[in-house]
Scaffold this active site. Structure first.
Site, mmCIF file in Angstrom:
data_model
loop_
_atom_site.group_PDB
_atom_site.id
_atom_site.type_symbol
_atom_site.label_atom_id
_atom_site.label_comp_id
_atom_site.label_asym_id
_atom_site.label_seq_id
_atom_site.Cartn_x
_atom_site.Cartn_y
_atom_site.Cartn_z
ATOM 1 N N VAL A 89 0.844 -1.191 0.000
ATOM 2 C CA VAL A 89 0.000 0.000 0.000
ATOM 3 C C VAL A 89 0.881 1.244 0.000
ATOM 4 O O VAL A 89 1.828 1.346 0.778
ATOM 5 C CB VAL A 89 -0.930 0.014 1.236
ATOM 6 N N CYS A 90 0.538 2.182 -0.862
ATOM 7 C CA CYS A 90 1.291 3.424 -0.975
ATOM 8 C C CYS A 90 0.352 4.600 -0.732
ATOM 9 O O CYS A 90 -0.333 5.057 -1.650
ATOM 10 C CB CYS A 90 1.934 3.514 -2.359
ATOM 11 N N ILE A 91 0.275 5.027 0.526
ATOM 12 C CA ILE A 91 -0.482 6.237 0.857
ATOM 13 C C ILE A 91 0.379 7.094 1.775
ATOM 14 O O ILE A 91 1.256 6.591 2.484
ATOM 15 C CB ILE A 91 -1.860 5.946 1.508
#
Length: 170
Positions: A89-91
């Site tokens: 996940v890339c946030i």
């Protein structure tokens, strides 16, 4: 031997989530003897393409949590602009604290020690409902989301939702 601060904090957060569950996800330990590795089940948010899905992910906390963010990886296959093809996940809130060397994110958008498992999961659920196509981890998904949201993108997400339902309780 006394437990590290990070372990005490994680134990407290887990107890709070068990006592007062938050709508949209459930969380627990992968192994009862390891407070630093959690498994979460995320329910696809209503009125989104992910509605009805049951997505399994792992959170891996560093020993110096909450000074540094955990890593989050979907175990269930998911097609999303902000989840790379291996499930990472890339946030913003999961990015290391401080200045963004690329100048894209403000420091206050990145990890802060005040974040908890609950705030992380609320951000991830929000990400499912509203992808950030400007900063994709999966360029192909972002391109489809921008150019063919109701066609190819929707078809791939629907397949992931269906597969997630089939494998949710394995």
């Amino acid at each position: 031997m006394t437990e590290p601060q990070s372990a005490l904090l994680l134990r407290r957060q887990l107890a709070e989530l068990n006592k007062n569950p938050v709508e949209g996800f459930s969380a627990g330990l992968i192994d009862d003897n390891d407070l630093y590795r959690w498994e979460v089940l995320i329910i696809g948010p209503p009125d989104t393409l992910y509605e009805g899905g049951v997505f399994k992910a792992h959170l891996t906390f560093p020993k110096d949590y909450p000074l540094r963010p955990p890593k989050m990886k979907f175990i269930t296959e998911i097609w999303h602009p902000n989840v790379d093809k291996s499930g990472d996940v890339c946030i913003s809130i999961l990015h290391e604290p401080g200045e963004d060397k690329y100048g894209y994110e403000k420091p206050e958008e990145r990890w802060l020690p005040i974040h908890t498992v609950e705030t992380i999961m609320i951000s991830v659920i929000s990400m499912l409902a509203d992808p950030n196509g400007d900063s994709p981890a999966n360029v192909d998904a972002a391109k489809e989301w921008r150019e063919d949201r109701h066609g190819e993108f929707k078809r791939k997400v629907a397949r992931c939702v269906r597969k997630s339902q089939e494998s949710a309780f394995e």
